[in-house]
Design a protein around this motif. Structure first.
Motif, PDB file in Angstrom:
ATOM      1  N   SER A  37      61.133 -37.365 110.300  1.00 15.32           N
ATOM      2  CA  SER A  37      62.473 -37.641 110.317  1.00 15.32           C
ATOM      3  C   SER A  37      63.507 -36.686 110.017  1.00 15.32           C
ATOM      4  O   SER A  37      64.631 -36.472 110.638  1.00 15.32           O
ATOM      5  CB  SER A  37      62.958 -38.719 109.734  1.00 15.32           C
ATOM      6  OG  SER A  37      63.749 -38.647 108.870  1.00 15.32           O
ATOM      7  N   HIS A  96      56.835 -34.097  97.197  1.00 13.21           N
ATOM      8  CA  HIS A  96      55.522 -34.937  97.381  1.00 13.21           C
ATOM      9  C   HIS A  96      56.136 -36.297  96.735  1.00 13.21           C
ATOM     10  O   HIS A  96      56.559 -36.243  95.667  1.00 13.21           O
ATOM     11  CB  HIS A  96      54.399 -34.507  96.622  1.00 13.21           C
ATOM     12  CG  HIS A  96      53.358 -35.430  96.780  1.00 13.21           C
ATOM     13  ND1 HIS A  96      52.680 -35.707  97.915  1.00 13.21           N
ATOM     14  CD2 HIS A  96      52.922 -36.610  96.101  1.00 13.21           C
ATOM     15  CE1 HIS A  96      51.658 -36.743  97.857  1.00 13.21           C
ATOM     16  NE2 HIS A  96      51.800 -37.054  96.696  1.00 13.21           N
ATOM     17  N   GLY A 134      58.329 -32.853 104.462  1.00 14.63           N
ATOM     18  CA  GLY A 134      57.885 -33.783 105.057  1.00 14.63           C
ATOM     19  C   GLY A 134      56.866 -33.363 106.039  1.00 14.63           C
ATOM     20  O   GLY A 134      56.599 -33.800 107.026  1.00 14.63           O
ATOM     21  N   SER A 188      64.899 -36.135 106.986  1.00 13.29           N
ATOM     22  CA  SER A 188      66.352 -36.561 106.195  1.00 13.29           C
ATOM     23  C   SER A 188      66.312 -35.338 104.945  1.00 13.29           C
ATOM     24  O   SER A 188      67.496 -34.960 104.702  1.00 13.29           O
ATOM     25  CB  SER A 188      66.045 -37.926 105.760  1.00 13.29           C
ATOM     26  OG  SER A 188      65.111 -38.055 104.641  1.00 13.29           O
TER      27      SER A 188
HETATM   28  C1  GAR Z   1      59.496 -37.401 102.182  1.00  9.54           C
HETATM   29  O1  GAR Z   1      59.644 -38.491 101.237  1.00  9.54           O
HETATM   30  C2  GAR Z   1      58.655 -36.448 101.482  1.00  9.54           C
HETATM   31  O2  GAR Z   1      58.526 -36.483 100.171  1.00  9.54           O
HETATM   32  C3  GAR Z   1      57.359 -36.725 102.137  1.00  9.54           C
HETATM   33  O3  GAR Z   1      57.553 -37.382 103.273  1.00  9.54           O
HETATM   34  C4  GAR Z   1      58.952 -37.564 103.538  1.00  9.54           C
HETATM   35  C5  GAR Z   1      59.570 -36.817 104.483  1.00  9.54           C
HETATM   36  O4  GAR Z   1      60.795 -37.489 104.851  1.00  9.54           O
HETATM   37  N1  GAR Z   1      56.379 -35.865 102.111  1.00  9.54           N
HETATM   38  C6  GAR Z   1      55.037 -35.893 101.976  1.00  9.54           C
HETATM   39  O5  GAR Z   1      54.467 -37.026 102.150  1.00  9.54           O
HETATM   40  C7  GAR Z   1      54.163 -34.776 102.076  1.00  9.54           C
HETATM   41  N2  GAR Z   1      52.580 -34.941 101.677  1.00  9.54           N
HETATM   42  P1  GAR Z   1      61.969 -36.551 105.761  1.00  9.54           P
HETATM   43  O6  GAR Z   1      61.232 -36.217 106.861  1.00  9.54           O
HETATM   44  O7  GAR Z   1      62.848 -37.862 105.911  1.00  9.54           O
HETATM   45  O8  GAR Z   1      62.479 -35.903 104.817  1.00  9.54           O
END
Ligand code: GAR
Length: 210
Positions: free
Chosen positions: A11, A109, A88, A13
């Motif tokens: 996504s 993480h 992410g 964010s």
């Molecule tokens: C975040 O919460 C990040 O910490 C996690 O994915 C999400 C991405 O959200 N990362 C992991 O799990 C890495 N192992 P986003 O796409 O909305 O930024």
């Protein structure tokens, strides 16, 4: 002004929070490219809206993790970035890729590392009956989710929480602390030396700040 390449899978964010912080000059840097291993994810739309070049490099198109990572590195290196940000990005990285960007690649993480490396961290914390959870920003090393910790943020887990409640609570924190750490890096305040993280030449405790 530092050049930042952001790797995403979803996504975006966190990517948005970083773009916003750069545009508002809170970070002395610029996101020069966004690379996704998945087509059609909203992170790519966010990048396009900010006029940032995007690349989709699908891991399905490559015969091995090594060759995929080489293709990603080839694209990254055309931008000559100072910093690689994993936001992410849901791929396990090969040792050569990690070594190539040693000291200039950060990951976020969603757990209080060293607790819960890997996937489904929020669910695992709820199922374990934990009363708190959190998120960690660290330098990337060859150990999965194991590099020197820079900063953590904690959130409570309440008795009636669903997984999504905890995910959302964590994201709010991530959008605060990831731009802050990137600001430190872009101000030349943050370094990795001999597998330890330093802020202003002071060694960050193994458990990180926060
Ligand atoms: C975040 O919460 C990040 O910490 C996690 O994915 C999400 C991405 O959200 N990362 C992991 O799990 C890495 N192992 P986003 O796409 O909305 O930024």
């Amino acid at each position: 002004m530092k050049k930042i390449v952001v790797l995403v899978s979803g996504s975006g964010s966190n990517l948005q929070a970083i773009i916003d912080a750069c545009q508002q000059h809170q970070i002395n840097g610029q996101v020069v490219a966004v690379i996704s291993n998945k087509a059609g994810v909203y992170a790519l739309e966010r990048a396009s809206q900010a006029n940032i070049p995007t690349h989709v490099i699908s891991h399905h198109d490559y015969p091995s993790r090594e060759i995929f990572d080489q293709a990603v590195a080839t694209i990254i290196d055309t931008y000559h970035p100072d910093l690689i940000i994993l936001a992410g990005y849901m791929r396990i990285l090969t040792p050569d890729f990690v070594d190539h960007y040693a000291g200039k690649m950060l990951n976020i993480h969603p757990s209080l590392l060293p607790k819960y490396p890997g996937l489904h961290t929020h669910r695992r914390a709820i199922e374990a009956g934990d009363s708190e959870h959190g998120t960690t920003i660290h330098f990337v090393t060859q150990e999965l989710d194991g590099g020197p910790i820079i900063l953590q943020a904690k959130v409570p887990i309440f008795a009636d929480d669903e997984e999504q409640d905890v995910i959302d609570r964590i994201l709010v924190q991530e959008h605060q602390i990831y731009p802050l750490v990137i600001k430190w890096f872009c101000d030349n305040r943050l370094k990795m030396l001999n597998d330890a993280a330093y802020l202003d030449d002071k060694r960050i405790p193994a458990s990180g700040y926060g």
